[in-house]
Design a protein around this motif. Structure first.
Motif, PDB file in Angstrom:
ATOM      1  N   ILE A  18      32.483 -12.182   3.526  1.00 55.31           N
ATOM      2  CA  ILE A  18      33.778 -11.599   3.867  1.00 55.31           C
ATOM      3  C   ILE A  18      33.691 -11.066   5.291  1.00 55.31           C
ATOM      4  N   VAL A  19      34.607 -11.523   6.142  1.00 57.11           N
ATOM      5  CA  VAL A  19      34.610 -11.163   7.560  1.00 57.11           C
ATOM      6  C   VAL A  19      35.882 -10.399   7.888  1.00 57.11           C
ATOM      7  N   SER A  20      35.737  -9.210   8.387  1.00 59.59           N
ATOM      8  CA  SER A  20      36.874  -8.403   8.828  1.00 59.59           C
ATOM      9  C   SER A  20      37.088  -8.625  10.314  1.00 59.59           C
ATOM     10  N   ILE A  21      38.321  -8.910  10.706  1.00 61.18           N
ATOM     11  CA  ILE A  21      38.647  -9.166  12.108  1.00 61.18           C
ATOM     12  C   ILE A  21      39.606  -8.082  12.591  1.00 61.18           C
ATOM     13  N   GLY A  22      39.178  -7.330  13.621  1.00 64.41           N
ATOM     14  CA  GLY A  22      40.010  -6.236  14.103  1.00 64.41           C
ATOM     15  C   GLY A  22      39.736  -5.888  15.544  1.00 64.41           C
ATOM     16  N   ASP A  23      40.560  -4.984  16.074  1.00 63.97           N
ATOM     17  CA  ASP A  23      40.456  -4.610  17.485  1.00 63.97           C
ATOM     18  C   ASP A  23      40.012  -3.173  17.694  1.00 63.97           C
ATOM     19  N   GLY A  24      39.998  -2.364  16.637  1.00 64.68           N
ATOM     20  CA  GLY A  24      39.738  -0.940  16.813  1.00 64.68           C
ATOM     21  C   GLY A  24      38.448  -0.468  16.176  1.00 64.68           C
ATOM     22  N   LEU A  25      37.990   0.694  16.624  1.00 69.02           N
ATOM     23  CA  LEU A  25      36.786   1.284  16.052  1.00 69.02           C
ATOM     24  C   LEU A  25      36.954   1.556  14.567  1.00 69.02           C
ATOM     25  N   TRP A  26      38.174   1.913  14.154  1.00 69.29           N
ATOM     26  CA  TRP A  26      38.438   2.168  12.740  1.00 69.29           C
ATOM     27  C   TRP A  26      38.265   0.896  11.916  1.00 69.29           C
ATOM     28  N   ASP A  27      38.575  -0.261  12.509  1.00 66.29           N
ATOM     29  CA  ASP A  27      38.350  -1.532  11.807  1.00 66.29           C
ATOM     30  C   ASP A  27      36.857  -1.773  11.616  1.00 66.29           C
TER      31      ASP A  27
END
Length: 217
Positions: free
Chosen positions: A166-175
């Motif tokens: 499972i790969v999470s894709i995000g732009d923020g530190l919270w992600d």
């Protein structure tokens, strides 16, 4: 990749909507009669709409808010967003989602926004989605909560008991922090927070989604 699940954040990852949306949140909180608004959103305990409402409401009125207020907040967010120009996609977002659909790669969406605003942003960028693959802060105040909900929905939608990765894709530190807390792999998007993400342990960061897509083909 057919047994890898990709979880997409929306604001700043798929849609270039962060400044507009934070301003909409501030205006909507004010419209609900909240005078003293903490606009240091990046330092909130939870980077979500539902937390922003509860936190600011309780600190202003010293009481909990009724459930219907979240619906009022969501509807006013739709109005506030209509006062801005439509948002644009993060470079490569629409193409990547279409590529995943063509290759039958499982994916879903997990966002700290509320459902109606989230869908408006995706619609404005002509990015395909199914509501059955969308998890938001309407039901989970914490990011871990709605990311876990997104995984559950994806398993049901794709008929999978489990995913190999499972790969999470995000732009923020919270992600990134959410992915770390849930032991998920992480891909960072955008140059704005790239150095911060790397400093906090992100191993894969890309300028945009076109650059990320090149690693998949």
């Amino acid at each position: 990749m057919r047994n890898t699940l990709f979880i997409f954040d929306i604001d700043g990852t798929l849609t270039d909507s962060v400044p507009m949306y934070l301003e909409s949140v501030t205006r909507s909180l004010a419209a609900l009669g909240i005078a003293n608004i903490d606009t240091d959103y990046n330092n909130y305990k939870h980077h979500t709409d539902s937390y922003a409402l509860r936190y600011n409401y309780e600190r202003n009125f010293n009481q909990g808010f009724h459930a219907g207020l979240l619906d009022d907040f969501e509807n006013d967010l739709v109005y506030q967003m209509s006062r801005f120009d439509p948002v644009r996609e993060i470079e490569g977002a629409k193409s990547l989602i279409q590529f995943f659909r063509e290759q039958e790669v499982p994916f879903c969406f997990a966002t700290g926004a509320l459902p109606k605003p989230a869908m408006i942003k995706l619609d404005q960028c002509d990015i395909w989605y199914d509501q059955n693959l969308l998890s938001t802060s309407k039901t989970h105040e914490s990011r871990e909560g709605f990311v876990n909900d997104a995984i559950r929905k994806a398993k049901s939608y794709y008929g999978k008991k489990n995913f190999d990765q499972i790969v999470s894709i995000g732009d923020g530190l919270w992600d990134l922090k959410t992915a770390q807390n849930l032991s998920l792999d992480f891909v960072g998007v955008g140059d704005k927070n790239k150095q911060k993400l790397i400093a906090e342990g992100a191993k894969k960061c890309f300028t945009d989604l076109n650059e990320f897509k090149k690693t998949l083909v």
